[in-house]
Design a protein around this motif. Sequence first.
Motif, PDB file in Angstrom:
ATOM      1  N   THR A   5       0.801  -1.212   0.028  1.00 19.90           N
ATOM      2  CA  THR A   5       0.160   0.113   0.103  1.00 19.90           C
ATOM      3  C   THR A   5       0.804   1.166   0.031  1.00 19.90           C
ATOM      4  O   THR A   5       0.224   2.548   0.064  1.00 19.90           O
ATOM      5  CB  THR A   5      -0.943   0.171   1.199  1.00 19.90           C
ATOM      6  OG1 THR A   5      -0.126   0.012   2.292  1.00 19.90           O
ATOM      7  CG2 THR A   5      -2.154  -1.199   1.231  1.00 19.90           C
ATOM      8  N   HIS A   6       2.078   1.208  -0.057  1.00 17.35           N
ATOM      9  CA  HIS A   6       2.904   2.354  -0.027  1.00 17.35           C
ATOM     10  C   HIS A   6       4.262   2.204  -0.871  1.00 17.35           C
ATOM     11  O   HIS A   6       5.123   1.590  -0.140  1.00 17.35           O
ATOM     12  CB  HIS A   6       3.165   2.846   1.203  1.00 17.35           C
ATOM     13  CG  HIS A   6       3.632   4.456   1.317  1.00 17.35           C
ATOM     14  ND1 HIS A   6       2.536   5.357   1.669  1.00 17.35           N
ATOM     15  CD2 HIS A   6       4.622   4.920   0.684  1.00 17.35           C
ATOM     16  CE1 HIS A   6       3.195   6.665   1.678  1.00 17.35           C
ATOM     17  NE2 HIS A   6       4.313   6.289   0.927  1.00 17.35           N
ATOM     18  N   VAL A   7       4.284   2.580  -2.193  1.00 22.22           N
ATOM     19  CA  VAL A   7       5.764   2.168  -2.807  1.00 22.22           C
ATOM     20  C   VAL A   7       5.856   3.636  -3.512  1.00 22.22           C
ATOM     21  O   VAL A   7       5.053   4.667  -3.933  1.00 22.22           O
ATOM     22  CB  VAL A   7       5.563   1.083  -3.852  1.00 22.22           C
ATOM     23  CG1 VAL A   7       5.268  -0.150  -3.199  1.00 22.22           C
ATOM     24  CG2 VAL A   7       4.371   1.467  -5.037  1.00 22.22           C
ATOM     25  N   HIS A   8       7.057   3.719  -3.992  1.00 25.82           N
ATOM     26  CA  HIS A   8       7.705   4.862  -4.822  1.00 25.82           C
ATOM     27  C   HIS A   8       8.539   4.300  -5.955  1.00 25.82           C
ATOM     28  O   HIS A   8       9.696   4.513  -6.221  1.00 25.82           O
ATOM     29  CB  HIS A   8       8.763   5.695  -4.025  1.00 25.82           C
ATOM     30  CG  HIS A   8       7.749   6.464  -2.745  1.00 25.82           C
ATOM     31  ND1 HIS A   8       7.014   7.453  -2.791  1.00 25.82           N
ATOM     32  CD2 HIS A   8       8.202   6.119  -1.276  1.00 25.82           C
ATOM     33  CE1 HIS A   8       6.546   7.782  -1.727  1.00 25.82           C
ATOM     34  NE2 HIS A   8       7.000   6.874  -0.905  1.00 25.82           N
ATOM     35  N   LEU A   9       7.906   3.566  -6.901  1.00 23.55           N
ATOM     36  CA  LEU A   9       8.640   2.708  -7.767  1.00 23.55           C
ATOM     37  C   LEU A   9       8.851   4.004  -9.090  1.00 23.55           C
ATOM     38  O   LEU A   9       9.977   3.482  -9.840  1.00 23.55           O
ATOM     39  CB  LEU A   9       7.828   1.829  -8.386  1.00 23.55           C
ATOM     40  CG  LEU A   9       7.566   0.479  -7.685  1.00 23.55           C
ATOM     41  CD1 LEU A   9       6.245  -0.319  -8.116  1.00 23.55           C
ATOM     42  CD2 LEU A   9       8.641  -0.409  -7.494  1.00 23.55           C
ATOM     43  N   ASN A  10       8.757   5.079  -9.046  1.00 26.28           N
ATOM     44  CA  ASN A  10       9.170   5.930 -10.027  1.00 26.28           C
ATOM     45  C   ASN A  10      10.248   6.449  -9.365  1.00 26.28           C
ATOM     46  O   ASN A  10      11.047   7.243 -10.201  1.00 26.28           O
ATOM     47  CB  ASN A  10       7.991   7.124 -10.088  1.00 26.28           C
ATOM     48  CG  ASN A  10       7.606   7.817  -8.805  1.00 26.28           C
ATOM     49  OD1 ASN A  10       6.757   6.927  -7.909  1.00 26.28           O
ATOM     50  ND2 ASN A  10       7.825   8.871  -8.357  1.00 26.28           N
ATOM     51  N   ASP A  11      10.867   6.241  -8.302  1.00 25.99           N
ATOM     52  CA  ASP A  11      12.121   6.691  -7.902  1.00 25.99           C
ATOM     53  C   ASP A  11      13.251   6.472  -8.595  1.00 25.99           C
ATOM     54  O   ASP A  11      13.219   5.456  -9.389  1.00 25.99           O
ATOM     55  CB  ASP A  11      12.473   6.429  -6.315  1.00 25.99           C
ATOM     56  CG  ASP A  11      13.631   6.981  -5.768  1.00 25.99           C
ATOM     57  OD1 ASP A  11      14.819   6.718  -6.026  1.00 25.99           O
ATOM     58  OD2 ASP A  11      13.323   7.788  -4.797  1.00 25.99           O
ATOM     59  N   ALA A  12      14.428   7.329  -8.765  1.00 22.25           N
ATOM     60  CA  ALA A  12      15.433   7.325  -9.765  1.00 22.25           C
ATOM     61  C   ALA A  12      16.408   5.942  -9.236  1.00 22.25           C
ATOM     62  O   ALA A  12      17.046   5.417 -10.202  1.00 22.25           O
ATOM     63  CB  ALA A  12      16.325   8.525  -9.588  1.00 22.25           C
ATOM     64  N   LYS A  13      16.182   5.522  -8.063  1.00 21.89           N
ATOM     65  CA  LYS A  13      16.786   4.268  -7.752  1.00 21.89           C
ATOM     66  C   LYS A  13      16.284   2.905  -8.260  1.00 21.89           C
ATOM     67  O   LYS A  13      17.247   1.908  -8.511  1.00 21.89           O
ATOM     68  CB  LYS A  13      16.806   4.096  -6.232  1.00 21.89           C
ATOM     69  CG  LYS A  13      17.325   5.219  -5.286  1.00 21.89           C
ATOM     70  CD  LYS A  13      17.390   4.685  -3.938  1.00 21.89           C
ATOM     71  CE  LYS A  13      18.027   5.796  -3.076  1.00 21.89           C
ATOM     72  NZ  LYS A  13      17.452   7.135  -3.259  1.00 21.89           N
ATOM     73  N   PHE A  14      15.157   3.179  -9.311  1.00 22.41           N
ATOM     74  CA  PHE A  14      14.775   1.988 -10.182  1.00 22.41           C
ATOM     75  C   PHE A  14      14.875   2.174 -11.378  1.00 22.41           C
ATOM     76  O   PHE A  14      14.615   1.488 -12.187  1.00 22.41           O
ATOM     77  CB  PHE A  14      13.243   1.744  -9.687  1.00 22.41           C
ATOM     78  CG  PHE A  14      12.883   1.350  -8.112  1.00 22.41           C
ATOM     79  CD1 PHE A  14      13.363   0.175  -7.888  1.00 22.41           C
ATOM     80  CD2 PHE A  14      12.351   1.986  -7.434  1.00 22.41           C
ATOM     81  CE1 PHE A  14      13.175  -0.372  -6.590  1.00 22.41           C
ATOM     82  CE2 PHE A  14      12.007   1.799  -6.186  1.00 22.41           C
ATOM     83  CZ  PHE A  14      12.496   0.338  -5.487  1.00 22.41           C
ATOM     84  N   ASP A  15      15.666   3.282 -11.733  1.00 25.06           N
ATOM     85  CA  ASP A  15      15.677   3.713 -13.174  1.00 25.06           C
ATOM     86  C   ASP A  15      16.378   2.461 -14.210  1.00 25.06           C
ATOM     87  O   ASP A  15      15.877   2.408 -15.162  1.00 25.06           O
ATOM     88  CB  ASP A  15      16.066   4.919 -13.443  1.00 25.06           C
ATOM     89  CG  ASP A  15      15.694   6.121 -13.053  1.00 25.06           C
ATOM     90  OD1 ASP A  15      14.461   6.120 -12.964  1.00 25.06           O
ATOM     91  OD2 ASP A  15      16.161   7.170 -13.063  1.00 25.06           O
ATOM     92  N   GLU A  16      17.466   1.754 -13.449  1.00 24.60           N
ATOM     93  CA  GLU A  16      18.025   0.820 -14.265  1.00 24.60           C
ATOM     94  C   GLU A  16      17.343  -0.483 -14.461  1.00 24.60           C
ATOM     95  O   GLU A  16      17.539  -1.173 -15.320  1.00 24.60           O
ATOM     96  CB  GLU A  16      19.362   0.651 -13.416  1.00 24.60           C
ATOM     97  CG  GLU A  16      20.441   1.785 -13.577  1.00 24.60           C
ATOM     98  CD  GLU A  16      20.583   2.227 -14.963  1.00 24.60           C
ATOM     99  OE1 GLU A  16      20.877   1.471 -15.779  1.00 24.60           O
ATOM    100  OE2 GLU A  16      20.793   3.632 -15.076  1.00 24.60           O
ATOM    101  N   ASP A  17      16.364  -0.852 -13.530  1.00 28.22           N
ATOM    102  CA  ASP A  17      15.913  -2.071 -13.581  1.00 28.22           C
ATOM    103  C   ASP A  17      14.240  -2.104 -13.177  1.00 28.22           C
ATOM    104  O   ASP A  17      13.670  -2.798 -12.442  1.00 28.22           O
ATOM    105  CB  ASP A  17      16.695  -3.151 -12.459  1.00 28.22           C
ATOM    106  CG  ASP A  17      16.690  -2.808 -11.027  1.00 28.22           C
ATOM    107  OD1 ASP A  17      16.257  -1.460 -10.789  1.00 28.22           O
ATOM    108  OD2 ASP A  17      16.905  -3.636 -10.493  1.00 28.22           O
ATOM    109  N   ARG A  18      13.557  -0.929 -13.058  1.00 22.82           N
ATOM    110  CA  ARG A  18      12.471  -0.762 -12.722  1.00 22.82           C
ATOM    111  C   ARG A  18      11.350  -2.100 -13.235  1.00 22.82           C
ATOM    112  O   ARG A  18      10.658  -2.615 -12.455  1.00 22.82           O
ATOM    113  CB  ARG A  18      11.500   0.437 -13.187  1.00 22.82           C
ATOM    114  CG  ARG A  18      10.235   0.860 -12.606  1.00 22.82           C
ATOM    115  CD  ARG A  18       9.800   2.161 -12.980  1.00 22.82           C
ATOM    116  NE  ARG A  18      10.803   3.226 -12.360  1.00 22.82           N
ATOM    117  CZ  ARG A  18      11.713   4.018 -12.865  1.00 22.82           C
ATOM    118  NH1 ARG A  18      11.937   3.902 -14.326  1.00 22.82           N
ATOM    119  NH2 ARG A  18      12.044   4.737 -12.188  1.00 22.82           N
ATOM    120  N   ASP A  19      11.080  -2.440 -14.517  1.00 25.34           N
ATOM    121  CA  ASP A  19      10.529  -3.627 -15.098  1.00 25.34           C
ATOM    122  C   ASP A  19      10.844  -4.658 -14.350  1.00 25.34           C
ATOM    123  O   ASP A  19       9.911  -5.495 -14.044  1.00 25.34           O
ATOM    124  CB  ASP A  19      10.531  -3.681 -16.510  1.00 25.34           C
ATOM    125  CG  ASP A  19       9.938  -2.318 -17.132  1.00 25.34           C
ATOM    126  OD1 ASP A  19       9.140  -1.643 -16.597  1.00 25.34           O
ATOM    127  OD2 ASP A  19      10.256  -2.129 -18.460  1.00 25.34           O
TER     128      ASP A  19
END
Length: 264
Positions: A5-19
């Motif tokens: 119920t609380h994520v920040h998947l748009n954060d830059a820390k996921f830019d390399e492997d978000r998918d």
Amino acid sequence: MLFDTHVHLNDAKFDEDRDEVIRRAREEFGVRMMLNVGYNRETIEGTLRLAETHDFIYAAVGWHPHDAKDCTDEDLAWIRELTSHPKVVALGEMGLDYYWDNSPRDTQAEIFRKQIALARETGLPIIIHCRDAYEDVIRILREERAHETGGVMHCFGADADIMKACLDLGFHIGLGGPVTFKNASLPREIARLVPLDRLLIETDCPYLAPHPYRGKRNETGYVRLVAEKIAEVRGMTAEELARVTFDNAFRLFLSDRAGGADVR
């Protein structure tokens, strides 16, 4: 079947492997739904893109107390417009942060009050960020009649008396990675005491990774570790804890948007 119920998947820390992080959460950890939280103009835009791309990701939009000094009436009007978006299911995160004090406290309170009023107008639940400010947060929630909207105390970090005050206002209690920390006696006590029908689980990824990943980047899949620890504390199976918290999250955030239908 888990609902983070609380994520920040748009954060830059996921830019390399978000998918890949999203795939792993779904296929390896059993995370069926995620609520991505935007808290200023940049992160709200990223949150909406994610929600529009993935049918299992929903969006919350609001203004964080850290950024309250930069929030304008135009920003609040924009958030009001976004509440009609079909994937926006909550307002927040909003609240008070007296630990960092990145914005003046009176400004934090002003923006907080305006967002509660917006939630009451639109009927959306709210997501509360609170750090070292629980007494003032509860006072403002009472004064602004936030019980009319309800919501969740995100990353709850206070004692049982504060929890009861939040429950009396109609709020859920959100627990994440800290409940797994080795010295986390208070979070585990809250995990044991909170009424099961008012409990939500979360990661706050990429922050607050649970044990044994503490200090590393958090992932939404790790919400399973949170569920397992709370289930252990409560003497129930992880599967049952996952089912109950999924249903709690669905009722709070999605039942109205789904017209009462089960969109799982």
